[in-house]
Design a protein around this motif. Sequence first.
Motif, short mmCIF file in Angstrom:
data_model
loop_
_atom_site.label_atom_id
_atom_site.label_comp_id
_atom_site.label_asym_id
_atom_site.label_seq_id
_atom_site.Cartn_x
_atom_site.Cartn_y
_atom_site.Cartn_z
N TYR A 295 0.82 -0.94 0.10
CA TYR A 295 0.18 0.04 -0.10
C TYR A 295 0.76 1.30 -0.03
CZ TYR A 295 -3.47 -3.24 1.22
OH TYR A 295 -4.46 -4.56 1.48
N ALA A 298 2.19 1.74 -3.51
CA ALA A 298 1.14 2.40 -4.43
C ALA A 298 0.81 3.68 -4.04
CB ALA A 298 -0.02 1.58 -4.14
N ALA A 299 0.64 4.13 -2.86
CA ALA A 299 0.70 5.48 -2.50
C ALA A 299 1.65 6.45 -2.97
CB ALA A 299 0.35 5.41 -0.87
N PHE A 301 3.71 5.78 -5.61
CA PHE A 301 3.60 5.90 -6.76
C PHE A 301 2.52 7.22 -7.47
CE2 PHE A 301 1.63 4.59 -11.02
CZ PHE A 301 2.64 4.60 -11.78
N VAL A 302 1.25 6.92 -6.79
CA VAL A 302 0.01 7.95 -7.03
C VAL A 302 0.67 9.37 -6.75
CG1 VAL A 302 -2.27 8.69 -6.44
CG2 VAL A 302 -1.60 6.21 -6.88
N ALA A 303 1.39 9.48 -5.62
CA ALA A 303 1.80 10.72 -5.41
C ALA A 303 2.71 11.14 -6.31
CB ALA A 303 2.46 10.72 -3.81
N LEU A 305 3.06 10.51 -9.30
CA LEU A 305 2.34 10.80 -10.68
C LEU A 305 1.32 12.12 -10.55
CD1 LEU A 305 1.29 9.57 -13.45
CD2 LEU A 305 -0.60 8.64 -12.08
N ILE A 306 0.96 12.34 -9.53
CA ILE A 306 0.39 13.79 -9.28
C ILE A 306 1.37 14.79 -9.31
CG2 ILE A 306 -0.95 15.17 -7.64
CD1 ILE A 306 -2.36 12.64 -6.67
#
Length: 323
Positions: A295, A298-299, A301-303, A305-306
């Motif tokens: 998790y 994943a968090a 990676f999302v951060a 990306l943003i």
Amino acid sequence: AIVLATCSLAGGGEDVQSPQCVPSYRPGWLASAEQDCRVSRICCDPAMTCFEKDLEHAACLPSCEPGIHYDELVMYWQPWSCVPLYAALYPVVAAEELEAAAVEAPFNTPSKLRFVYEDFLQQTTSSGKPLLDDPRPMDEFHHTVGSCKQRCGMDPRCDCAVFTEVNGRCEKRQACDSSPSFFQQHAGQSVFLKVPEARFDWQELNHTNLVTAAGGSSEGQVLEGVTAEGCRRTCDVSEFCECVVHQPATGRCKKFSDCTHEMMMADSLYNVYLKLVPKVEDPKVEPSPFQDIPYAIAAGFVALLILGVCLLFRGKGDSSVRT
């Protein structure tokens, strides 16, 4: 033929027939019909015991040494098993009755319960009811310790086996009592008591009976003359039994499945024993220190990306301002 004697009950009741006692064995001769104690199991001389020679002969002797008795005529030199035949144990059953029982209920499917054995070596027991369902009585003989235990294990009714070394006799019994008072030293015999790996606790409901009309399904036959522990043991080795009803005065015992408190009623003559099966709890799984890593990745990676998108739009904004 069974010789019967009559006796009167105290108080002037009707005459009751009971097996006649058997005279002591006359050495040197095979016991005649009137000296055969296989049926009554009662010796006239209290110092004598009824000992088995084979399936067709038993006699009242002061003691018995397994093997050939050379004081008999040569034609009778077959070995004695010397198994003591006590009254109310080892009942003689006609071959036709044995065969019918085996056809109606061939008990050769082992229970799903797992068992271990408690071994009482060089001992015998006076408790338990023999399971006589074999159309070939000789199948009881020529066993080893291992095959005797297997024979009892294959019968879901059997809770103990009595093994005789001299002839390999393996007698299955049910409703055996493990109390020391029922055991006695006996050279050449051993008792193997079947015990479930998962031990059960019992709830004792004194002066209580089961209302069978309310549901409970009876299991097996009614046993007579067994102790409370022996009665519970018949339920211990059954995967379907949930309770037993026992009458202390007569030793009457009956097993039931689907037992509930709503089916009980007050009855001063009986006691009910409910089997308390332990509940299987879900194993507690300790949280792993690494279980949150996916998790976190994943968090992250999302951060990223943003952040990348934001930087991209910011770069475009800066270039438009310069133009």
